[in-house]
Structure formats: C-alpha cells, structure tokens
Design an enzyme around this catalytic site. Structure first.
Site, PDB file in Angstrom:
ATOM      1  N   TYR A 134       0.815  -1.366  -0.127  1.00 21.69           N
ATOM      2  CA  TYR A 134      -0.032  -0.042   0.127  1.00 21.69           C
ATOM      3  C   TYR A 134       0.984   1.273  -0.119  1.00 21.69           C
ATOM      4  CZ  TYR A 134      -3.694   3.183   0.705  1.00 21.69           C
ATOM      5  OH  TYR A 134      -4.663   4.215   0.563  1.00 21.69           O
ATOM      6  N   GLN A 155     -10.487  -0.112   1.446  1.00 21.01           N
ATOM      7  CA  GLN A 155     -10.962  -0.985   0.231  1.00 21.01           C
ATOM      8  C   GLN A 155      -9.817  -1.597  -0.314  1.00 21.01           C
ATOM      9  OE1 GLN A 155     -11.540   2.321   0.659  1.00 21.01           O
ATOM     10  NE2 GLN A 155     -11.562   3.511  -1.100  1.00 21.01           N
ATOM     11  N   ASN A 167      -3.337   5.625   6.176  1.00 23.11           N
ATOM     12  CA  ASN A 167      -3.743   6.415   7.178  1.00 23.11           C
ATOM     13  C   ASN A 167      -4.558   5.577   8.314  1.00 23.11           C
ATOM     14  OD1 ASN A 167      -6.102   5.638   6.097  1.00 23.11           O
ATOM     15  ND2 ASN A 167      -6.607   7.533   5.126  1.00 23.11           N
ATOM     16  N   SER A 215       5.274   8.684  14.489  1.00 27.92           N
ATOM     17  CA  SER A 215       6.742   8.292  14.434  1.00 27.92           C
ATOM     18  C   SER A 215       7.573   9.352  15.274  1.00 27.92           C
ATOM     19  CB  SER A 215       7.200   8.340  13.008  1.00 27.92           C
ATOM     20  OG  SER A 215       7.226   9.489  12.403  1.00 27.92           O
ATOM     21  N   GLN A 223      12.063  15.678  11.166  1.00 27.90           N
ATOM     22  CA  GLN A 223      10.851  14.710  12.028  1.00 27.90           C
ATOM     23  C   GLN A 223       9.396  15.304  12.087  1.00 27.90           C
ATOM     24  OE1 GLN A 223      11.034  11.501  12.112  1.00 27.90           O
ATOM     25  NE2 GLN A 223       8.889  11.392  13.165  1.00 27.90           N
ATOM     26  N   GLU A 257      11.834   5.364  17.037  1.00 29.79           N
ATOM     27  CA  GLU A 257      11.805   4.874  15.676  1.00 29.79           C
ATOM     28  C   GLU A 257      13.413   5.360  15.001  1.00 29.79           C
ATOM     29  OE1 GLU A 257       9.339   6.893  12.937  1.00 29.79           O
ATOM     30  OE2 GLU A 257       9.517   5.773  11.368  1.00 29.79           O
ATOM     31  N   HIS A 258      13.714   6.601  15.365  1.00 27.57           N
ATOM     32  CA  HIS A 258      14.778   6.908  14.692  1.00 27.57           C
ATOM     33  C   HIS A 258      15.756   7.336  16.031  1.00 27.57           C
ATOM     34  CE1 HIS A 258      11.930   7.966  11.675  1.00 27.57           C
ATOM     35  NE2 HIS A 258      12.902   7.307  10.742  1.00 27.57           N
ATOM     36  N   GLU A 317       1.505 -36.558  27.773  1.00 29.33           N
ATOM     37  CA  GLU A 317       0.431 -35.628  27.284  1.00 29.33           C
ATOM     38  C   GLU A 317      -0.898 -36.115  26.955  1.00 29.33           C
ATOM     39  OE1 GLU A 317       2.473 -33.098  24.235  1.00 29.33           O
ATOM     40  OE2 GLU A 317       3.733 -32.315  25.772  1.00 29.33           O
ATOM     41  N   HIS A 362       0.016 -40.511  18.853  1.00 34.35           N
ATOM     42  CA  HIS A 362       1.368 -40.233  18.654  1.00 34.35           C
ATOM     43  C   HIS A 362       2.464 -41.451  19.157  1.00 34.35           C
ATOM     44  CE1 HIS A 362      -0.380 -36.070  18.193  1.00 34.35           C
ATOM     45  NE2 HIS A 362       0.889 -35.734  17.814  1.00 34.35           N
TER      46      HIS A 362
END
Lengths: 432, 432
Positions: free
Chosen positions: A125, A187, A210, A233, A255, A323-324, A411, A416
């Site tokens: 996206y 969408q 967004n 951010s 920033q 983030e930075h 178990e 098994h």
C-alpha cells in the site's frame, strides 16, 4: 519543546504510557463495513467505494502501460538519477539480509534443516493524499524483489483526475513492481486480503497508510500477514557538547514536519546546549515551508530531557525505543552496545535521519511508537518464510522410541506414541 | 476420509476457502470485556475472573518454590530423562538459528550495519485444560532463552485444586522460565499485554490457546507482539507405493487425535495404496484411546486426494500449505526444492510428525490453516529484533546532498532537504 529532567521522565512514565485505547476505536465500524462490502461484492464494491471516497468513477483500476509512459515524461530530469542512486544503495544493503537455507547432517542418520523460500504474492500500500512518497515504493518493493517474490502489486489511491502521482509510478517501475492498482483506503486492504475479480489475493500486505488503512490491516491480519501497525513516528537525538546545535535542530524539525503527531525528542546533559538547540529550532522553523505542522508537532510533542550524563541518556532512549535514534556524540560507535531498542541508529553529526529516509540503504519503514523494543525494520526477511526439514533413518528413529512414548503418553496423545511404536513393532517383526 | 481427485481438489478450492468470518466472531465481546477489566483493575480483575472461569479463589498467582519441588516429586522417573533428551535436541537445532549482528564498512567513509538484540520480556501462554503439554513449554521457552531474553514468564490456567499440572512446572524449570503464573484464558493475555501489580507488561506473547486466548492475542497485537494466530492444524502425507500403509495410517491418526477440527490429508496416485491406508486407519482407530475424537476428525475433515503423479501431489501440497508435510516417497530429499509451503517437512518413512512434535529438535509451533505460505515456525528469530546502523562521514554525506534534496523536495518534505543542506552550508562557510 517541553523541558523535563531525567527524574521527571521516569516518574511521568506511567501516565505518558496511556496510549489510545485500541478497543474503542470509532473508525472500526466503517472499516469493517468496507471490508465486508469488498469481500462480498469484489470489484463492484471497490468501484463504488472509490467513487465515494476518492470522488472518481474508474472503469479499470489497473495502471496501463500508457500511464507509466506518461508518468516518465512528467517527472523532472533530476528525479530519475536521484531515484537510481537510492535504489543502488537500498539494493546493496538489503542483499546482505538474504538468508540461506541450511542443513545439518552432523549426527549420522539424521538430517535437520531450515529451508528459506520467498512469499509468492505480496501487496504494497502506498499512500496518495497530500504528498506522494516514491521513496516508500523503493523501500517496500526492493526487499520483496530481493527475496524473490513472484508477484508484487501496489495499490495507491487515484487522484481526483483518475491518475496516479507520476513519481510513484516511476518508482514502482524502477523498483520492479508488477502491477499498480488505483485503489486507496480500507477498500485496497480488503481487496488485497480477500481478492476480487481483478486483484489476486496476496499473502502479505506491507506499506504505510492513514488510520483507515492501519485499522483495516489489523482486521485482515491472520487472513494475510501484515508488516506492522505504524503509529506516530519519532526521533530521539542524544547530543553531547560536540553536536552542532544547528544540525541537531534541523534534524528534530525534519521529523516534526511529517505530521502534527510526530514526536521530536532531544536528550542532553548540558543546559546551555539545550538552549542553543531550542534557539536554532525557532530560527529555522520560521524559514521552513511546513512551519505550521512543525510548530504544532514541536509544541504538542517535542521534549528536551535534561539528564545527568550520557548513560542516563541512553537508558531513557532505550526506554523510549524510538523509531529513529541519533547519537550525536563523540565516538558514537563505541556506545552502540548500550543501545537496545531503536528502529535505526544514526551515528555522528553527518548521519541525519533524512539520510536514512532516502539514501543510505537501510529501510525507512521502521517500528514506531515504542515497538522497536520488539520489532525490526522492514527487510528481506519479511518477504521470506522458513520451513523445518526433518529426516531420520530407521535406527535413529528407533533410538527415540522410549523418550517419545514417555512424553506422548504424559500428554495423553497415545496415537502419537502409536505412530512411533508401530515402526518399532515393524522392525521386531522383520527381525523375527 | 473423503475421496477426491486432483481435479476435484482444484475445482473445489474456491468454496473450500470460505473460512470462518473473522469479523463476526461472537466471542469478541466477552474477550474485549475481559481485556477491559484487566486493563482497568489489574490483579483484582484477574482474581475475580480466575474465580469465575477456573472456579478457584487464589491469593497469589505466582507458583512458589515449594510448588516446583512438589511437582518434581509427582512426575514419573522416566519423564525427566525424556524431557532432557528433547531439550538437548531442541537446543541444538535452535542454536543454529541465532543471528549475528553485522557491519559493512566496504565503502570508505560509510559504515552500515544491522544490530540484532534480544527482546527483554516475553510471556508464554501454556494451555491447561484436558491435557497439559510440557513439550510446548520447551518449544517456547528454549528459543527465547537462546535468543537471550532476560525475563521469560509463563501463564497457565490453575486446576480446580489451585495447582498447576506438575509436568508443566518441571518442563518450565528445566527449560529455564523465570516465573509461572496461574492465570488462564483471555485474562492471562490481557495481564501480559498491559501488566498488573503482580505481572510485568511483556513485549511479546507466544504460545497456543483456545479460541478466547487466540482472539485476545489478536486484540492486544500492536500493544505487544504476538507469535501467530493458531488455527486448526493439519497433516498432509504424500505417499508413493514404497510407503508402508500402516505407517501412513498411524501418522494420519496421530494428527487426527489432536482435536475434532484437526485435518488429516493423504495425497496418493495409486488407488490400491489409498485403499490399504484407509483399511489400516480403520483397523488402528479401533485400538486407540482417543478413538472418538479421531473418528470425528477423520470423518469431518479427512481427505484422500487421488492425483496423476508425484508432481501434481506436490503442487497440491504447496497449495494447501500444510502445517506438517510428510513426503513418504523414494529419495524424498531430492524433491525438497519442489516444496514451497509447509511448516515442517518430514522426509521418508522414519520421520513421522510425532518425532517432530517431541524430539527431533525443530519447533513444533508451526503455521496452521494455510499460513505456512507466508509464515515460519516459531524460532529464535521471534525473540530477537533488529536495528539498522548508519554512520556517514562528512564527505560521504556531502556526496548525497543533491540526490537527497531532489527526492525530499519531490516529496514536499523540505525540512528533510534542509537537514542535509545545512551541513553543506556549514562546510561552505568553513571553507570560506
């Protein structure tokens, strides 16, 4: 900028952790409604939602060859070489992230391994809106390409004239995306997650967006993989007296211009240095185009944290998990081992965040909002997956019979145990 | 078992993909309510929810040293060495997954790198209920331990007597978990995600659970990281004529016993082989303790898919993307390259799924429900995260000024351009 001491930072932590309550999100209902429509009615729903939200009626979402050609004509001549330089650096860095399959046959009779293979179909996206980010196209498509993903498609909202921003198209073509669809918002996420008549269902969705896009990604998670839920951010700059105040100020402001929710934080242990940076921020802000956004971001979220020394500064930086993180200190690489939580770590006075956003090579899609404490930058590893490989020969399997039988019966998974025992009995019968 | 041809498999795909609608889940309301209570009232809410759901009033959730000692006394003498053998193999395999930090300084003036560091605090959910799974304790705790996670806590539901299953406690201790809390269900996930007076907020939650646990993990995702959303699990066995029918049958049944939603699938290209396996399944089922669950799972979800040849079998296996794939064929490792999507790949007649569940070493926490197409087994990499490292010297940064300025202004992020330009101006001023 708000000024606080290290002590104030630590004691304010609990209240400042009161993040948006994820459970009450008011946009969820419309996002769910959009997803349901696309899931049920496919292209027809995408058409009508595009009409509703983007104000444009499209017969075909798919960007055509002619539109790509037109885009190439529309971008400035300086744009393409700049994009190519970025592509070269991003490719070079991300190629180092390619993981190899391995096999371990060091125990005779036993082969164990880990096979690493690419995802087949990925959707990316790319936001449209006020600004378009061709750099984000590179940062998402290139790692997928290096991983070996067969089908890489991009969705991005159409402009009111039904076109896509030309810089996005040129970047998509240069990076090697296969198809670009003119679909935006929740969408687009729904179409990628569930597929429509036009769009193949993908296995993973990456890329920013967004609030609607972010919530839609959260909802389709599980049906497909997603990269991360991006939040506001932040940059955190740790500056000693050797950091030029005007550089620090410029980086904090870069920033802040992203949006009003962006957070610039500066940690210092010299009051005079903080004052100099603050003055520089005021001087520079007045000269910047995005003065209004910057001023709001700085006033609402900006912080100077005045600490005892570098070590407290790094403790707080780890706690913020920004983030930075810029370490504008002497011999910054010596201090790398103290840094535990940060999306990207920028060392020295000539490694500003903007360098990483565009050109250095590492990905600019980074964990935000403190999630760097448990997440990684987007990378080639996000577009690959692993399968374990197990081959035992008969004798090696027979050697495990008792231990597996003991654990399986503990178990209460007796079938098994039986799957192991039947091989032992077969062996006994063969020998008898 | 339902019988269908390869052609029928492919044509039935669209309808068979109609998975549970994630958006309408009826348990979400109660899960959200539980999360809200724990978030608001902490320990007090956990107490009252434990009383409500587990029917026990606990003064303290934390398992004591005495309870660990008591557990050691209660398990059978054969259990501990079996557990230790599993631990050795799991440790050995997962140590190979440890990733190293790297640095690239091959371009003079530029240092780029990727720093890999462990998460600090991890929470592991271990189901209680009808059966307890000590193997799952090993499979979650050991990779976290190898990653270097400082704090590894387990939550598991208390039994009606207020105790925890002793096998879980012994496994927790052997694997190196730091603390075990007696909390189950969505309230455990909420406590780990948001923290309470007793429980430290963790950064990541892993481990399986019932539908309430799974939904709670989906809801807290973003606040913390989670491993994966586990769905119904499946085995897919590709069997040629060399595969002993009784082995194939036993392995299909071992998967079927997990629960009624488990899916055993067998792909063959010889009708007689399918019939032999089917007969063996019927014979063996009657002898198994969990006959009832197995019968339901096999009848409801079991499938024989009759294909043209091995290659169609592998195509279908890739399309199913099974949690467990057994290639019971001649020279199976030669065919590894054809397998793209599977959580774990078991090669040959002596590598049954049960071997991987307990003993071989690779993780038994695997992507289910087709998600192996885009997800990996749980591993050491799930407990570590990466940070990019960027250091440019002055000249290297100055070399990028034009390209970054071009890209930043294209994106209308002029403060980004300014953060680069100010360094160029500083250089020009210094030279003037």
């Amino acid at each position: 900028m708000k000024w606080l001491t290290g002590a104030q930072y630590w004691s304010s932590k609990i209240s400042s952790q009161a993040i948006e309550d994820q459970l009450e999100n008011s946009i969820d209902q419309s996002v769910l409604d959009i997803i349901r429509q696309v899931k049920e009615a496919g292209d027809r729903a995408v058409n009508s939602l595009t009409n509703q939200f983007d104000g444009i009626k499209l017969d075909d979402f798919t960007v055509t060859k002619d539109e790509f050609a037109e885009a190439r004509d529309r971008v400035s001549p300086a744009f393409v070489p700049a994009l190519e330089q970025a592509k070269t650096n991003i490719t070079r860095f991300h190629q180092r992230q390619l993981q190899q399959s391995w096999i371990d046959s060091s125990i005779p009779g036993i082969v164990l391994g880990q096979q690493v293979t690419p995802l087949e179909r990925v959707g990316i996206y790319i936001p449209g809106g006020k600004a378009a980010y061709p750099s984000t196209v590179l940062m998402n498509v290139i790692p997928a390409k290096i991983a070996g993903v067969e089908s890489i498609v991009i969705t991005t909202p159409p402009q009111p004239n039904g076109k896509v921003n030309p810089h996005i198209l040129v970047a998509a073509e240069k990076a090697g995306a296969d198809t670009v669809y003119k679909i935006g918002g929740a969408q687009a996420i729904a179409a990628l997650a569930y597929g429509t008549e036009t769009i193949n269902k993908v296995q993973k969705i990456t890329g920013p967006g967004n609030a609607y896009v972010a919530r839609a990604k959260k909802w389709v998670f599980g049906e497909v993989a997603i990269d991360m839920i991006a939040g506001p951010s932040e940059i955190c700059i740790v500056a000693d007296d050797t950091a030029p105040a005007d550089f620090v100020a410029a980086d904090l402001l870069s920033q802040a211009e992203h949006d009003e929710a962006a957070t610039p934080i500066c940690i210092v242990w010299n009051n005079k240095q903080a004052t100099a940076i603050q003055e520089e921020m005021e001087r520079q802000t007045a000269l910047l185009e995005r003065e209004e956004i910057i001023t709001k971001s700085v006033q609402q979220n900006g912080k100077f944290i005045l600490v005892e020394d570098l070590y407290e500064a790094m403790d707080i930086a780890n706690d913020i998990a920004p983030e930075h993180l810029q370490l504008m200190i002497e011999n910054p690489i010596e201090k790398l081992g103290y840094i535990k939580n940060a999306g990207a770590i920028f060392l020295g006075n000539y490694s500003p965040e903007a360098l990483g956003d565009y050109m250095a090579g590492p990905n600019h899609t980074l964990p935000t909002n403190g999630t760097a404490a448990f997440s990684s930058p987007l990378g080639v590893y996000d577009f690959m997956k692993k399968s374990s490989v197990i081959q035992y020969d008969k004798q090696s399997l027979l050697n495990t019979v008792d231990a597996i039988t003991e654990l399986a019966t503990t178990e209460k998974l007796t079938a098994h145990a039986q799957a192991i025992q039947i091989r032992k009995e077969d062996d006994s019968n063969a020998k008898a």
